[in-house]
Motif scaffolding. Sequence first.
Motif, short mmCIF file in Angstrom:
data_model
loop_
_atom_site.label_atom_id
_atom_site.label_comp_id
_atom_site.label_asym_id
_atom_site.label_seq_id
_atom_site.Cartn_x
_atom_site.Cartn_y
_atom_site.Cartn_z
N MET A 243 0.84 -1.21 0.00
CA MET A 243 0.00 0.00 0.00
C MET A 243 0.87 1.26 0.00
O MET A 243 0.62 2.21 -0.75
CB MET A 243 -0.92 0.00 1.22
N VAL A 254 -5.10 4.73 -1.42
CA VAL A 254 -5.45 3.52 -0.68
C VAL A 254 -6.60 3.87 0.25
O VAL A 254 -6.44 4.69 1.17
CB VAL A 254 -4.27 2.95 0.12
N GLY A 256 -9.04 2.67 3.03
CA GLY A 256 -9.22 1.66 4.06
C GLY A 256 -10.62 1.76 4.65
O GLY A 256 -11.00 2.79 5.20
N SER A 261 -7.54 0.97 8.62
CA SER A 261 -6.61 2.04 8.99
C SER A 261 -6.03 1.82 10.38
O SER A 261 -4.84 2.02 10.61
CB SER A 261 -7.31 3.40 8.92
N ILE A 269 -2.43 4.49 4.16
CA ILE A 269 -3.84 4.77 3.96
C ILE A 269 -4.00 6.24 3.59
O ILE A 269 -3.54 7.12 4.32
CB ILE A 269 -4.67 4.46 5.23
N THR A 270 -4.64 6.52 2.47
CA THR A 270 -4.89 7.91 2.08
C THR A 270 -6.29 8.35 2.44
O THR A 270 -6.56 9.55 2.57
CB THR A 270 -4.66 8.12 0.57
N LYS A 272 -9.54 7.10 5.11
CA LYS A 272 -10.11 6.18 6.11
C LYS A 272 -11.62 6.35 6.11
O LYS A 272 -12.14 7.45 6.28
CB LYS A 272 -9.54 6.50 7.49
#
Length: 407
Positions: A243, A254, A256, A261, A269-270, A272
């Motif tokens: 990721m 990404v 999540g 996350s 993670i971009t 959440k």
Amino acid sequence: MNRVVIMLLDSFGIGSSTDAFKFNDEGANTFKHIYEMCFLKKANHGRQGPLNIPNLISLGLGKLMHRLTGSFPIELNFNIDVIASYAYASSISSGKDTLSGHFEIMGVPILTSWDRFLNKKSSIPEELLENIISHCNIPGIIGNCHSSGITILQQFGEEHIHTGKPIFYTSMDSVIQIACHENFFGLNNLYKLSCSVRNILNNTKYNIGRVIARPFLGNNKKEFTRTNNRKDYSIAINERTVMEKLILEKHGEVIGIGKISDIFSGRGITQKIPAYGLADLFEKTNMAIDQAKDNSIIFTNFVDFDSVWGHRRDVSGYAKGLEFFDLKLLNIINKIQKKDLLIITADHGCDPTWIGSEHTREFIPILLYRPGYKSHYLGHRNTFSDIAQTISQYFSLSSMHYGTSMI
């Protein structure tokens, strides 16, 4: 567009792995035993009739069961057209926990052993407790034992309300769980306490995977229920997951969904997206697929299979959850575009027919769907990280240290 959709059925193992004897899990098989209990009408809570999961069967789950067990019950429709490729994988991580499974799937196996609190009646060492109490400014703790979520509330919930002392409990996993009442203790106070305990562990000799905040509501032991405001504080892992590579090398996204996350401490993670329960998780996943752009991963954890049905050894609930998942899955399959890759998998087992209430060391299924591609049996994969290597090749990223691509 190049997009990967990962749907992880938390705890959906498909048979005890070759090293299951090390975990006292020889013979565990989450999928097979759920099917058998349904077919024999022995599932608890009034479950009747065989398991009805035609869409998972169309992605190769039934064929996979046949490969592993040598049998394919006719109730699972052996002759259905299979539209995906399918495999099963062993874990090389040292544990059978959520953190180990997810990180290995993303290309970073946890090869060192987690610390665990194995004393069931006085689990957390006194020196650590004293450190926590003094640094977190709390009047003490209650619990400090192995327990399940509902049982611990029935035992200590009322005392917690009267004394203000948070409830600490553990399990065979590498975890400290902290249960506090959302109103009497305060949700933000619980989060602050759990974060502080995570920081204390980071600066001590204890290599504990997760601290989990477990908020609850109710006025007495007959009413106590856990809420959806759980929050995980996971240990940070130094190596980059696939990721993170997608974000760094392709400026990708990404997304999540659910507890993803928290599991990765927000790293890689971009976006959440909170979601609770299968229906909400599916709704948020559908929305994310509709909105996701090129070079995106959409990663959803369906935690209810583990936390609500697996650990509570609820065969009927697990079976009904699988049928609901299967029903909603068809809409996801129909959304998968020509260049997308859909991956359905799990992180460990939690056989609801097994002894105790812990996870079980099992193989995980890997179902790979790409529209227009012919179905193949991809065999036994030596590590969950074959998923990460597959994703890495799919996005033309630098190679992961572990795993072999399946495409």
